[in-house]
Scaffold this active site. Structure first.
Site, PDB file in Angstrom:
ATOM      1  N   ASN A 111      42.527 -12.155  46.735  1.00 45.39           N
ATOM      2  CA  ASN A 111      41.384 -12.422  47.088  1.00 45.39           C
ATOM      3  C   ASN A 111      41.354 -10.470  48.321  1.00 45.39           C
ATOM      4  O   ASN A 111      42.720 -10.705  48.794  1.00 45.39           O
ATOM      5  CB  ASN A 111      40.046 -13.074  48.005  1.00 45.39           C
ATOM      6  CG  ASN A 111      40.214 -13.500  49.633  1.00 45.39           C
ATOM      7  OD1 ASN A 111      40.062 -11.859  50.179  1.00 45.39           O
ATOM      8  ND2 ASN A 111      41.065 -13.925  50.110  1.00 45.39           N
ATOM      9  N   GLY A 114      38.526  -8.817  52.927  1.00 40.55           N
ATOM     10  CA  GLY A 114      38.329  -6.934  53.924  1.00 40.55           C
ATOM     11  C   GLY A 114      37.564  -8.282  55.008  1.00 40.55           C
ATOM     12  O   GLY A 114      36.672  -7.287  55.332  1.00 40.55           O
ATOM     13  N   ASN A 145      37.908 -19.006  63.507  1.00 38.22           N
ATOM     14  CA  ASN A 145      38.471 -17.720  63.258  1.00 38.22           C
ATOM     15  C   ASN A 145      37.763 -16.757  63.666  1.00 38.22           C
ATOM     16  O   ASN A 145      37.473 -16.107  62.639  1.00 38.22           O
ATOM     17  CB  ASN A 145      38.925 -18.412  61.661  1.00 38.22           C
ATOM     18  CG  ASN A 145      40.395 -17.342  61.268  1.00 38.22           C
ATOM     19  OD1 ASN A 145      39.877 -15.845  61.772  1.00 38.22           O
ATOM     20  ND2 ASN A 145      41.352 -17.730  61.238  1.00 38.22           N
ATOM     21  N   ASN A 176      42.807 -14.174  64.102  1.00 38.22           N
ATOM     22  CA  ASN A 176      43.716 -14.154  62.173  1.00 38.22           C
ATOM     23  C   ASN A 176      44.423 -12.494  63.091  1.00 38.22           C
ATOM     24  O   ASN A 176      43.089 -11.292  63.100  1.00 38.22           O
ATOM     25  CB  ASN A 176      42.025 -13.824  61.977  1.00 38.22           C
ATOM     26  CG  ASN A 176      43.045 -13.803  60.399  1.00 38.22           C
ATOM     27  OD1 ASN A 176      44.562 -13.131  60.163  1.00 38.22           O
ATOM     28  ND2 ASN A 176      41.913 -13.596  59.272  1.00 38.22           N
ATOM     29  N   SER A 179      45.256 -11.290  58.312  1.00 43.02           N
ATOM     30  CA  SER A 179      44.892 -10.785  56.652  1.00 43.02           C
ATOM     31  C   SER A 179      45.817  -9.840  56.200  1.00 43.02           C
ATOM     32  O   SER A 179      46.025  -8.744  56.935  1.00 43.02           O
ATOM     33  CB  SER A 179      43.383 -11.103  57.300  1.00 43.02           C
ATOM     34  OG  SER A 179      42.841  -9.894  55.618  1.00 43.02           O
ATOM     35  N   LYS A 211      47.269 -17.119  63.876  1.00 45.12           N
ATOM     36  CA  LYS A 211      47.131 -17.489  61.941  1.00 45.12           C
ATOM     37  C   LYS A 211      48.231 -16.616  61.524  1.00 45.12           C
ATOM     38  O   LYS A 211      47.996 -14.992  62.069  1.00 45.12           O
ATOM     39  CB  LYS A 211      46.235 -16.769  61.186  1.00 45.12           C
ATOM     40  CG  LYS A 211      46.456 -17.854  60.332  1.00 45.12           C
ATOM     41  CD  LYS A 211      44.787 -17.765  59.359  1.00 45.12           C
ATOM     42  CE  LYS A 211      45.420 -18.915  58.003  1.00 45.12           C
ATOM     43  NZ  LYS A 211      44.144 -18.969  56.814  1.00 45.12           N
ATOM     44  N   ASN A 240      48.589 -17.192  56.302  1.00 41.01           N
ATOM     45  CA  ASN A 240      47.749 -16.368  55.674  1.00 41.01           C
ATOM     46  C   ASN A 240      48.413 -16.445  54.670  1.00 41.01           C
ATOM     47  O   ASN A 240      49.468 -17.091  53.943  1.00 41.01           O
ATOM     48  CB  ASN A 240      47.508 -15.594  56.619  1.00 41.01           C
ATOM     49  CG  ASN A 240      45.618 -14.685  56.025  1.00 41.01           C
ATOM     50  OD1 ASN A 240      45.711 -14.624  54.935  1.00 41.01           O
ATOM     51  ND2 ASN A 240      45.526 -14.323  57.356  1.00 41.01           N
ATOM     52  N   THR A 241      47.230 -15.549  53.480  1.00 41.80           N
ATOM     53  CA  THR A 241      47.559 -15.618  52.008  1.00 41.80           C
ATOM     54  C   THR A 241      48.637 -14.270  51.640  1.00 41.80           C
ATOM     55  O   THR A 241      49.568 -13.516  53.260  1.00 41.80           O
ATOM     56  CB  THR A 241      46.150 -14.890  51.336  1.00 41.80           C
ATOM     57  OG1 THR A 241      45.995 -13.847  52.308  1.00 41.80           O
ATOM     58  CG2 THR A 241      45.491 -15.929  51.077  1.00 41.80           C
ATOM     59  N   GLY A 261      47.101 -20.250  47.081  1.00 40.37           N
ATOM     60  CA  GLY A 261      47.235 -21.670  45.516  1.00 40.37           C
ATOM     61  C   GLY A 261      48.819 -21.843  45.597  1.00 40.37           C
ATOM     62  O   GLY A 261      49.262 -21.445  46.843  1.00 40.37           O
TER      63      GLY A 261
END
Length: 349
Positions: A111, A114, A145, A176, A179, A211, A240-241, A261
């Site tokens: 993803n 943004g 968050n 956060n 990201s 995070k 996070n991702t 994932g």
């Protein structure tokens, strides 16, 4: 309707474009159409963390219910806690569409939303309407968050303002700073920037968590841990991702954005272990990344996490995954000889 029946409909949602399917899933939860978990939580799953009691350690990560519109529906599915957001101080549209991509061969999602957000004011109004605490305890632990706007942000001022605004309405708050989809955001994990932000946040607040990005090296993670410990932060969400793309097979593997994932499971679990060792009991760890089974949850708990979060597996498998993971985790705890979640924390170290 039961969560299992709702899950049976998940393949229909997967035929839709990913962001549209996400919006429809949130709408169904908001309208109470996703079902209810009828079984009570197994007592072995109860855990004390962040100064409060969780009926189970399985939570929903930020990013699914960005606007805090579906908290009640999510709670009915059996989550131990739900983290809403990420919200920004001012409304912003996020990145251009398409910005969400399924990677089915990899059990992953990319993803680049943004931090699309309707802004803090509307978000806080929705949090304020959630059921309150009974006897000092809310039936469902709820988190907020918060992140900064892409343009015109003053991180020190804005994080402090957002934490103060959400604090009366939630059980914990996450800042956060990790990201990958907001330019410069990850720079805020540096020592000077992070300490300035934490120093500006009032100490009279719910438990605060930070995070972090999975790309932090050992030295960078130590900087974050020490800054958090110095300023009374309760814990870290790890992680996070990721921007890594190693070994992916799906057609969308080269899309820009944060990967979540299955590919994140092992690196995030390893990072949980590093954070647990560095924190040495000073911070709670929340494990996030690739949790799709009870065994995955136990891996993160044994690495040092006291709580775990789902996102991508929930999006792929639907509401029934919550009950399944809890049952598998309870069975795994007993099989390994643990009387509780707390007994298993950090035992792989």
């Amino acid at each position: 309707m039961t969560p299992s029946f709702s899950t049976a409909l998940a393949p229909l949602l997967r035929r839709l474009e990913a962001e549209r399917a996400h919006r429809l899933a949130v709408l169904a939860l908001r309208l109470g159409l996703a079902g209810r978990e009828a079984r009570a939580d197994d007592p072995v799953l109860g855990v004390q963390a962040l100064g409060q009691w969780f009926a189970n350690p399985v939570g929903l990560a930020a990013g699914f219910d960005k606007e805090a519109v579906a908290v009640r529906g999510l709670g009915r599915l059996g989550f131990g806690f739900v983290e809403t957001g990420t919200v920004t101080l001012r409304p912003q549209g996020g990145n251009p569409v398409p910005r969400v991509f399924r990677l089915p061969e990899d059990g992953a999602v990319i993803n680049r939303y943004g931090l699309n957000s309707r802004g803090l004011e509307a978000y806080v109004a929705r949090l304020a309407r959630l059921p309150g605490r009974s006897g000092g305890r809310r039936a469902l632990v709820v988190g907020a968050n918060v992140g900064i706007n892409k343009e015109g942000a003053d991180p020190v001022r804005d994080y402090a303002a957002m934490v103060a605004a959400v604090a009366p309405h939630v059980d914990y708050v996450v800042i956060n700073v990790s990201s990958p989809n907001t330019p410069g955001l990850r720079d805020l994990q540096g020592e000077r920037q992070l300490r300035e932000i934490l120093e500006a946040i009032a100490p009279e607040r719910p438990p605060l968590l930070v995070k972090v990005a999975p790309e932090l090296d050992e030295a960078g993670l130590e900087v974050v841990v020490e800054a958090c410990a110095a300023y009374g932060v309760a814990g870290l969400i790890v992680s996070n991702t990721t921007t890594a793309r190693d070994g992916l097979r799906s057609a969308a593997r080269s899309e820009a954005g944060g990967l979540s994932g299955a590919p994140l499971r092992e690196p995030s679990t390893a990072m949980v272990g590093r954070a647990y060792r560095l924190a040495a009991g000073r911070l709670e760890i929340v494990g996030c990344g690739g949790v799709a089974t009870g065994e995955h949850a136990l891996e993160k708990i044994r690495a040092g996490a006291r709580l775990v979060q789902l996102y991508t597996a929930f999006a792929y498998d639907g509401p029934a995954i919550v009950g399944r993971i809890k049952r598998e985790l309870a069975a795994a705890l007993r099989r390994e000889g643990f009387a509780s979640v707390g007994d298993a924390v950090g035992t792989a170290q």
